[in-house]
Design an enzyme around this catalytic site. Structure first.
Site, PDB file in Angstrom:
ATOM      1  N   GLY A  40     -22.672  11.463 -32.728  1.00  0.00           N
ATOM      2  CA  GLY A  40     -22.807  10.668 -33.940  1.00  0.00           C
ATOM      3  C   GLY A  40     -21.634  10.806 -34.882  1.00  0.00           C
ATOM      4  O   GLY A  40     -21.267   9.852 -35.589  1.00  0.00           O
TER       5      GLY A  40
ATOM      6  N   VAL B 256     -25.708  20.466 -24.376  1.00  0.00           N
ATOM      7  CA  VAL B 256     -24.392  21.023 -24.054  1.00  0.00           C
ATOM      8  C   VAL B 256     -23.347  19.945 -24.283  1.00  0.00           C
ATOM      9  O   VAL B 256     -23.306  18.944 -23.558  1.00  0.00           O
ATOM     10  CB  VAL B 256     -24.334  21.530 -22.594  1.00  0.00           C
TER      11      VAL B 256
ATOM     12  N   THR C 108     -20.095  20.959 -26.608  1.00  0.00           N
ATOM     13  CA  THR C 108     -18.831  21.630 -26.942  1.00  0.00           C
ATOM     14  C   THR C 108     -18.681  22.984 -26.262  1.00  0.00           C
ATOM     15  O   THR C 108     -17.641  23.634 -26.419  1.00  0.00           O
ATOM     16  CB  THR C 108     -18.740  21.836 -28.469  1.00  0.00           C
TER      17      THR C 108
ATOM     18  N   LYS D 202     -14.261  34.118 -36.527  1.00  0.00           N
ATOM     19  CA  LYS D 202     -13.641  35.317 -35.952  1.00  0.00           C
ATOM     20  C   LYS D 202     -12.129  35.177 -35.935  1.00  0.00           C
ATOM     21  O   LYS D 202     -11.399  36.152 -36.185  1.00  0.00           O
ATOM     22  CB  LYS D 202     -14.159  35.541 -34.532  1.00  0.00           C
TER      23      LYS D 202
ATOM     24  N   HIS E  51     -41.360  40.795 -73.112  1.00  0.00           N
ATOM     25  CA  HIS E  51     -41.328  41.858 -72.106  1.00  0.00           C
ATOM     26  C   HIS E  51     -42.354  41.623 -71.003  1.00  0.00           C
ATOM     27  O   HIS E  51     -43.122  42.510 -70.622  1.00  0.00           O
ATOM     28  CB  HIS E  51     -41.531  43.224 -72.753  1.00  0.00           C
TER      29      HIS E  51
ATOM     30  N   GLY F 198     -38.131  36.594 -81.052  1.00  0.00           N
ATOM     31  CA  GLY F 198     -37.265  36.872 -79.908  1.00  0.00           C
ATOM     32  C   GLY F 198     -37.939  36.684 -78.569  1.00  0.00           C
ATOM     33  O   GLY F 198     -37.422  37.130 -77.539  1.00  0.00           O
TER      34      GLY F 198
ATOM     35  N   GLU G 132     -35.877  33.295 -77.953  1.00  0.00           N
ATOM     36  CA  GLU G 132     -34.803  33.307 -76.964  1.00  0.00           C
ATOM     37  C   GLU G 132     -34.804  32.054 -76.101  1.00  0.00           C
ATOM     38  O   GLU G 132     -33.766  31.467 -75.832  1.00  0.00           O
ATOM     39  CB  GLU G 132     -34.939  34.546 -76.065  1.00  0.00           C
TER      40      GLU G 132
ATOM     41  N   ASN H  88     -52.689  49.292 -67.156  1.00  0.00           N
ATOM     42  CA  ASN H  88     -54.057  48.832 -67.373  1.00  0.00           C
ATOM     43  C   ASN H  88     -54.071  47.773 -68.470  1.00  0.00           C
ATOM     44  O   ASN H  88     -53.430  47.930 -69.497  1.00  0.00           O
ATOM     45  CB  ASN H  88     -54.965  49.993 -67.782  1.00  0.00           C
TER      46      ASN H  88
ATOM     47  N   ASP I 223     -67.970  54.146 -71.930  1.00  0.00           N
ATOM     48  CA  ASP I 223     -67.315  54.188 -73.240  1.00  0.00           C
ATOM     49  C   ASP I 223     -66.552  52.902 -73.533  1.00  0.00           C
ATOM     50  O   ASP I 223     -66.369  52.516 -74.691  1.00  0.00           O
ATOM     51  CB  ASP I 223     -66.391  55.398 -73.352  1.00  0.00           C
TER      52      ASP I 223
ATOM     53  N   ARG J 190     -60.081  42.445 -58.312  1.00  0.00           N
ATOM     54  CA  ARG J 190     -59.240  43.222 -59.214  1.00  0.00           C
ATOM     55  C   ARG J 190     -57.914  42.503 -59.419  1.00  0.00           C
ATOM     56  O   ARG J 190     -57.411  41.833 -58.508  1.00  0.00           O
ATOM     57  CB  ARG J 190     -58.995  44.609 -58.608  1.00  0.00           C
TER      58      ARG J 190
END
Length: 505
Positions: free
Chosen positions: A36, A65, A67, A137, A267, A296, A319, A406, A459, A501
């Site tokens: 092509g 095949v 080249t 190479k 952050h 920021g 930012e 956590n 708690d 979780r």
């Protein structure tokens, strides 16, 4: 400088090839080609010699095949300063080939298209990859152009120098050749290896230099293509820390599609999120969550930013601003701060795998695609959550999923009230969230709590209830779950378990 006398061109993509062919022809370079590409060159009315004339063999095995022949590879690999090589070339009538231009079969695109395996196998390039490696190479004598991405730089070189090249030019293109071949081979390996890869083969194309890393004394760079994900409309270059925050923002906002939603991150954690009927109200309520931390920060919206929203944003030092689009006149407002980075987020798929370096190796895991929904909630208390509380728990859980463990998130009316993040104990995370909400005068009565993992003791729910929280969403799974359930029942708090979780480290 070495002047080329001949070039072998065999490419899949022809875009951008015409000016190269015309320039080489104008400089008197003899052209060899196949299939092509040969037809393309002939269509330009430029002389081209079929490789079949050189090898005296036709293209065989359905084009597999073409080249792979000593008269081709001998002309590429022959060392021009080696008497033995030159003598053998004369003996076997092998012409020198000084330039090789190749563009490989699109293996990765064929795999991504869902094509049948037979088609994928046929897109494993053999001749092309061999030409690339052979020419690279022998870069001392040969220029290799290994992909269509390298056409512009090669064209720039030949427009300046004709068909001549320096050793620095040839070495650069050799480097590019081995980058292309290693990436190509890695893609083929990953296809055959499937999901359970015995080894990790990862190649990422494109380097985005950064001023520095997390701190000014650390060198850094981003490898990848930011242009696929964003268009930058204004501002300074993205920094290492900017990119981490942008990545966290994109992951978070992807959870919210149904309603206009605005998030503010600092952050890598959300310090403000709200969903409202308009994007300007979403921004105002997101900012109200924690206007101190928002300074920021990185701002992201899931709807077009309009002029009222832009005017509100302009009052804040931030930012980065990210949105899918911006209304007319908005950019002029956001450009009031010359360094403010303004990004258009394009549609792109988030990666299925996450990779991070660890102990000289790499950790690879699936991206966390699990999002808590009403369908997976399992009420475990006598008091049942109301529809409004369920909506708030889903909202809070989405934020919690993208917060550092956590993590505890408090929310009400689809607005983040406060979060406790990155704490070494869950009770400390809750205490941080409660104190922060109260410091900004949020009334926690009637609010909900989301936890990224189970409460090991009662708690946690006790502190939540005393702060005014009325509903809790958590994974469950502690051997002491019943203690928390009992406390909720005694104090008429609703609690649901999800079984999922959401740790994030």
């Amino acid at each position: 400088m070495k002047k080329a006398k001949s070039a072998l061109i065999s490419v899949f993509h022809k875009d951008g090839l015409e000016p190269i062919i015309r320039r080489l022809h104008a400089d008197g370079v003899k052209l060899y080609s196949t299939g092509g590409t040969q037809t393309f060159i002939e269509g330009l009315k430029i002389p081209v010699t079929p490789v079949e004339e050189l090898t005296t063999y036709p293209s065989i095995l359905g084009g597999r095949v073409k080249t792979l022949h000593p008269k081709v590879f001998g002309g590429i690999l022959a060392r021009r300063d080696n008497e033995g090589d030159i003598a053998q070339m004369a003996q076997y009538e092998i012409p020198e080939i000084d330039i090789v231009i190749v563009d490989l079969y699109p293996f990765e695109k064929t795999v991504a298209s869902g094509a049948p395996e037979a088609d994928i196998i046929e897109k494993i390039d053999i001749g092309g990859i061999s030409l690339i490696r052979g020419a690279a190479k022998n870069y001392a004598d040969v220029v290799i152009v290994p992909s269509m991405e390298d056409y512009p730089r090669f064209l720039e070189m030949i427009e300046k120098n004709g068909s001549a090249s320096t050793i620095e030019d040839r070495r650069y293109f050799a480097m590019r050749a081995f980058a292309v071949s290693s990436h190509y081979d890695s893609a083929i390996y990953n296809y055959f290896a499937g999901e359970e890869k015995p080894d990790l083969r990862l190649t990422v194309e494109g380097k985005y230099p950064l001023r520095y890393g997390e701190n000014p004394h650390q060198k850094a760079a981003f490898y990848g293509d930011l242009n696929k994900m964003f268009t930058q409309l204004h501002g300074k270059e993205l920094s290492y820390n900017n990119l981490l925050d942008v990545a966290a923002a994109v992951e978070l906002i992807a959870e919210f599609a149904a309603e206009p939603t605005f998030a503010i991150l600092k952050h890598n954690n959300a310090c403000g999120v709200a969903s409202r009927s308009t994007i300007v109200e979403a921004y105002k309520d997101a900012l109200a969550c924690d206007p101190v931390s928002a300074f920021g920060g990185v701002l992201i919206a899931n709807r077009e930013i309009d002029i009222p929203t832009a005017n509100e944003i302009d009052a804040l030092f931030c930012e980065v601003v990210i949105a899918p689009s911006y209304a007319d006149g908005v950019l002029e407002i956001l450009q009031h701060k010359k360094n403010r980075i303004v990004l258009v987020q394009k549609e792109f798929a988030l990666p299925d795998k996450l990779v991070r370096s660890c102990l000289g190796g790499f950790l690879v895991q699936d991206r966390n695609k699990a999002t808590d929904t009403a369908e997976i909630m399992r009420p475990v208390t006598n008091t049942q959550p109301t529809p409004e509380q369920i909506e708030d728990m889903i909202f809070a859980s989405k934020i919690c999923k993208h917060s550092k463990s956590n993590a505890i998130v408090l929310a009400k009316g689809k607005q983040l009230y406060a979060s406790g993040i990155g704490q070494t104990s869950r009770i400390d995370a809750l205490r941080q969230a409660v104190e922060k909400a109260e410091s900004f005068e949020f009334d926690l009565h009637g609010s909900v709590l989301a936890s990224d993992a189970y409460f090991p003791f009662a708690d946690g729910v006790e502190m939540a209830q005393k702060a005014g929280i009325v509903s809790v969403i958590q994974p469950g799974g502690s051997i002491r779950d019943q203690l928390s359930i009992d406390y909720c029942n005694e104090n008429k708090i609703s609690m649901v378990f999800t079984g999922t979780r959401h740790f994030k480290h």
